[in-house]
Scaffold this motif. Sequence first.
Motif, PDB file in Angstrom:
ATOM      1  N   ALA A   1      45.060  25.780  40.688  1.00 16.08           N
ATOM      2  CA  ALA A   1      45.350  26.439  41.959  1.00 16.08           C
ATOM      3  C   ALA A   1      44.149  27.274  42.385  1.00 16.08           C
ATOM      4  O   ALA A   1      43.363  27.722  41.540  1.00 16.08           O
ATOM      5  N   VAL A   2      44.023  27.469  43.695  1.00 14.91           N
ATOM      6  CA  VAL A   2      42.888  28.217  44.241  1.00 14.91           C
ATOM      7  C   VAL A   2      42.772  29.597  43.581  1.00 14.91           C
ATOM      8  O   VAL A   2      41.702  29.988  43.103  1.00 14.91           O
ATOM      9  N   MET A   3      43.882  30.334  43.542  1.00 12.63           N
ATOM     10  CA  MET A   3      43.828  31.696  43.013  1.00 12.63           C
ATOM     11  C   MET A   3      43.490  31.701  41.527  1.00 12.63           C
ATOM     12  O   MET A   3      42.811  32.602  41.046  1.00 12.63           O
ATOM     13  N   ASP A   4      43.944  30.673  40.796  1.00 11.81           N
ATOM     14  CA  ASP A   4      43.623  30.596  39.360  1.00 11.81           C
ATOM     15  C   ASP A   4      42.122  30.427  39.152  1.00 11.81           C
ATOM     16  O   ASP A   4      41.538  31.045  38.258  1.00 11.81           O
ATOM     17  N   ILE A   5      41.514  29.587  39.983  1.00 10.55           N
ATOM     18  CA  ILE A   5      40.061  29.373  39.849  1.00 10.55           C
ATOM     19  C   ILE A   5      39.318  30.666  40.151  1.00 10.55           C
ATOM     20  O   ILE A   5      38.403  31.057  39.428  1.00 10.55           O
ATOM     21  N   ILE A   6      39.762  31.348  41.209  1.00 12.45           N
ATOM     22  CA  ILE A   6      39.099  32.597  41.598  1.00 12.45           C
ATOM     23  C   ILE A   6      39.176  33.611  40.455  1.00 12.45           C
ATOM     24  O   ILE A   6      38.193  34.254  40.098  1.00 12.45           O
ATOM     25  N   GLU A   7      40.355  33.679  39.839  1.00 11.53           N
ATOM     26  CA  GLU A   7      40.559  34.627  38.754  1.00 11.53           C
ATOM     27  C   GLU A   7      39.714  34.248  37.535  1.00 11.53           C
ATOM     28  O   GLU A   7      38.997  35.075  36.989  1.00 11.53           O
ATOM     29  N   LYS A   8      39.820  32.956  37.171  1.00 13.50           N
ATOM     30  CA  LYS A   8      39.115  32.469  35.983  1.00 13.50           C
ATOM     31  C   LYS A   8      37.614  32.733  36.099  1.00 13.50           C
ATOM     32  O   LYS A   8      36.958  33.121  35.143  1.00 13.50           O
ATOM     33  N   LYS A   9      37.075  32.546  37.301  1.00 12.24           N
ATOM     34  CA  LYS A   9      35.640  32.715  37.484  1.00 12.24           C
ATOM     35  C   LYS A   9      35.267  34.141  37.866  1.00 12.24           C
ATOM     36  O   LYS A   9      34.099  34.444  38.058  1.00 12.24           O
ATOM     37  N   GLY A  10      36.288  35.011  38.000  1.00 16.09           N
ATOM     38  CA  GLY A  10      36.029  36.411  38.344  1.00 16.09           C
ATOM     39  C   GLY A  10      35.323  36.569  39.679  1.00 16.09           C
ATOM     40  O   GLY A  10      34.334  37.273  39.800  1.00 16.09           O
ATOM     41  N   LEU A  11      35.814  35.870  40.690  1.00 16.98           N
ATOM     42  CA  LEU A  11      35.123  35.857  41.979  1.00 16.98           C
ATOM     43  C   LEU A  11      35.715  36.817  43.007  1.00 16.98           C
ATOM     44  O   LEU A  11      35.191  36.958  44.103  1.00 16.98           O
ATOM     45  N   MET A  12      36.809  37.445  42.636  1.00 18.05           N
ATOM     46  CA  MET A  12      37.493  38.307  43.605  1.00 18.05           C
ATOM     47  C   MET A  12      36.544  39.402  44.095  1.00 18.05           C
ATOM     48  O   MET A  12      35.843  40.027  43.305  1.00 18.05           O
ATOM     49  N   GLN A  13      36.510  39.634  45.378  1.00 20.71           N
ATOM     50  CA  GLN A  13      35.628  40.664  45.935  1.00 20.71           C
ATOM     51  C   GLN A  13      36.229  42.036  45.728  1.00 20.71           C
ATOM     52  O   GLN A  13      37.439  42.196  45.665  1.00 20.71           O
ATOM     53  N   ILE A  14      35.338  42.993  45.644  1.00 19.10           N
ATOM     54  CA  ILE A  14      35.828  44.366  45.533  1.00 19.10           C
ATOM     55  C   ILE A  14      36.082  44.892  46.933  1.00 19.10           C
ATOM     56  O   ILE A  14      35.162  45.042  47.730  1.00 19.10           O
ATOM     57  N   SER A  15      37.342  45.099  47.239  1.00 19.41           N
ATOM     58  CA  SER A  15      37.688  45.580  48.575  1.00 19.41           C
ATOM     59  C   SER A  15      38.374  46.943  48.498  1.00 19.41           C
ATOM     60  O   SER A  15      38.673  47.538  49.517  1.00 19.41           O
ATOM     61  N   SER A  16      38.618  47.376  47.267  1.00 18.73           N
ATOM     62  CA  SER A  16      39.321  48.664  47.168  1.00 18.73           C
ATOM     63  C   SER A  16      38.349  49.774  47.563  1.00 18.73           C
ATOM     64  O   SER A  16      37.208  49.822  47.097  1.00 18.73           O
ATOM     65  N   SER A  17      38.772  50.652  48.444  1.00 21.50           N
ATOM     66  CA  SER A  17      37.828  51.640  48.965  1.00 21.50           C
ATOM     67  C   SER A  17      37.424  52.640  47.881  1.00 21.50           C
ATOM     68  O   SER A  17      36.296  53.111  47.884  1.00 21.50           O
ATOM     69  N   ASP A  18      38.303  52.900  46.925  1.00 18.20           N
ATOM     70  CA  ASP A  18      37.921  53.814  45.834  1.00 18.20           C
ATOM     71  C   ASP A  18      36.722  53.269  45.078  1.00 18.20           C
ATOM     72  O   ASP A  18      35.724  53.959  44.866  1.00 18.20           O
ATOM     73  N   GLU A  19      36.866  51.996  44.687  1.00 17.23           N
ATOM     74  CA  GLU A  19      35.796  51.386  43.900  1.00 17.23           C
ATOM     75  C   GLU A  19      34.499  51.313  44.697  1.00 17.23           C
ATOM     76  O   GLU A  19      33.432  51.601  44.181  1.00 17.23           O
ATOM     77  N   LEU A  20      34.638  50.905  45.973  1.00 14.86           N
ATOM     78  CA  LEU A  20      33.444  50.784  46.815  1.00 14.86           C
ATOM     79  C   LEU A  20      32.788  52.145  47.002  1.00 14.86           C
ATOM     80  O   LEU A  20      31.564  52.278  46.928  1.00 14.86           O
ATOM     81  N   GLU A  21      33.605  53.158  47.226  1.00 18.05           N
ATOM     82  CA  GLU A  21      33.072  54.496  47.481  1.00 18.05           C
ATOM     83  C   GLU A  21      32.248  54.966  46.278  1.00 18.05           C
ATOM     84  O   GLU A  21      31.157  55.509  46.426  1.00 18.05           O
ATOM     85  N   LYS A  22      32.803  54.700  45.080  1.00 20.48           N
ATOM     86  CA  LYS A  22      32.102  55.106  43.858  1.00 20.48           C
ATOM     87  C   LYS A  22      30.708  54.487  43.811  1.00 20.48           C
ATOM     88  O   LYS A  22      29.716  55.166  43.540  1.00 20.48           O
TER      89      LYS A  22
END
Length: 479
Positions: free
Chosen positions: A403-424
Motif C-alpha cells: 500500500a502507498v502509506m506502507d511504502i512511505i512508512e517503510k522508507k521513512g519518507l513522511m514530511q515533517i509538517s508538525s509546527s513544533d518540530e519545524l520550529e525547533k
Amino acid sequence: MNFETVIGLEIHAELKTKTKIFCSCSTEFGAEPNANTCPICMGLPGTLPVLNEEVVNLAIKAGKALGCDINLYNKMDRKNYFYPDLPKAYQTSQYDIPICSNGLVEFNYEGKDVKVRLNRIHIEEDAGKLVHVEGEPISLIDYNRVGVPLAEIVTEPDIRSVGEAVAFMKALKGILEYAEVSDCRMEEGSLRCDANISLRPVGQEEFGTRVELKNINSFRELQKALEKEEKRQRELYQFNEGHKVVQETRRWDSGKGKTIPMRTKEEAHDYRYFREPDLAPIIISSEQVEAIKNSLPEMPDEKRERFLKEYSLSEKEVDILIGDKGLATYFEVVVDKGATPKIAANWILGDILRILKEKKLESKDIAVLPEKLAELIKVIEAGKISTTAGKEVLDELFVTDDAVMDIIEKKGLMQISSSDELEKMVLEVIDNNPKSVEDFKTGKTQAASFLMGQVMKMSKGKANPKLAKEMIDKKLMEI
Ligand code: ADP
Ligand code: ZN
Ligand code: MG
C-alpha cells in the motif's frame, strides 16, 4: 523540376475474433506451429466454409468508425493465385462488392487538418507464414494464420508526404483500437500495410507511375521504406530516367535499408476473380448496421474534444493521452479516484511513461492500480511527502503490491509538517547562522533561501518546504 509525392495505402487489420473466418479454429497468436488448423483452413478437398458472423459485425463496426457506407448486399469472391502459404491456391476475399465503400479519416499533421478518403473495406482470409531456415535450403510453413479474418482498408491516393502517411497510419490505428475491432499489434503482424507511392511534377494533374511496397509492419519501417522509395524515384526523374519507374511490387528490406523488386504489378484479371460458389451472399439489415453503430465506444476525436473541455490540459498533453487508448483510460480512472487532472496528467506523462519506457512496457502493463496513483497524488498534495519522495514511491509501486502509506512508512519518507518540530529546527538554524540573519536584515533577501537550504539539510529533505519557508519568514520578521 519540383515533384509532388502521392501515396495511397492498403492496410490489413486482423479482426478480433476468437475463431477463424470460415472454421472454428482459434485465432490465438503464438500457438505451436500448425496447432490451430483443421481440414477447412488447410484447404482439403471436400470441405465447406461457414462464414463467421462476428467477422461481418466487426467489419461493419470498422466501417461505421471510419465513415463508410455499408453495402447491405455484398459477397465473397475467389482470388486465385498459388503461393505455398495459401493451401487452397485461392484466397477467399471480396472483389466487386466489398462490405464497405467510401469513408474518411481526418487527422492533424503538423498543425494542418488532413483528410484521406477511403475507397473501400473488404473482408478476406489471411494466409499462413513461411519460415525460411537460415543457411539451409528449406522453408517451413506455419498454417496457424491461414483463415484469420482480415479487414483490408484501401485509401484513395490522397496522401501527399511520407510524414502524412505515417500520421495517417497512427490515426487509423487509433480508430481501430478505440472501436475494438482489431488488436493492432504491429509487431505481431495484426496490423500491416502495403504502401503505394508515385511522384508527379507539381501542377500536373495526372498521377505518375506507382510502386507498391509490400508488408510493412511498423511506423518506422513505413517511414524509412517510403523515404527511400521517394528518393529513388526522384533521382530517376531528375536524371531523365523516369521511364525506369515501372509499375511493380517491391519488397522493403529493412536490413539492407532499400527496396528490392519482387514482381511487376499484376492486374485484376491475373487473379481470375469469380464469385465464391461455396458461400451465400452476405445480406445485412439496416437495423443491424444501426445497432452496431450505436454500440461504438467514444472515438479518439470525440475523446479529444471532451478531454480539452473537461480537464484543463494542454493540447499536447491531451494528444499524447488520446494517442494511446490504454493511457487515456488509465488517466480517467486516476482522476475518477480523486486526483487533480492536471497533476494526474503530469505524473502519467512524466514518470509513468518514463518507467514504461525503461521497462519496455506498454500502457496496458501499468502495474500501479489507478487508485494507488490517485492516493499518492493526494498524499503529495496534502504535503505529507515531497514530490521527490513521491517518485521513489511510484518506482516501488511498480514492483510491489504494498500500500502507498506502507511504502512511505517503510522508507521513512513522511514530511515533517508538525509546527513544533519545524520550529525547533528553524530556531536552531537561525542560531547557527547569525551572519545570514544579519544579511537578511540589511535587505539581502536571498539569505532566507540559504537558511531554508539549511533546514532542508538538517531534516534530511523531509521538512515540508512550504511550511518551513513560512516558519523561517515568520521567525526572521520577529527578530
Ligand atoms: P489496384 O486496382 O491495382 O489494386 P487501386 O487503384 O485499387 O489499384 O489502388 C491500390 C492502392 O494504390 C490504393 O491505395 C490507391 O490509393 C493507391 N494508388 C493508386 N494509384 C496511385 C498512384 N499513382 N500513386 C500512389 N498511390 C496510388
Ligand atoms: Zn480451421
Ligand atoms: Mg484495388
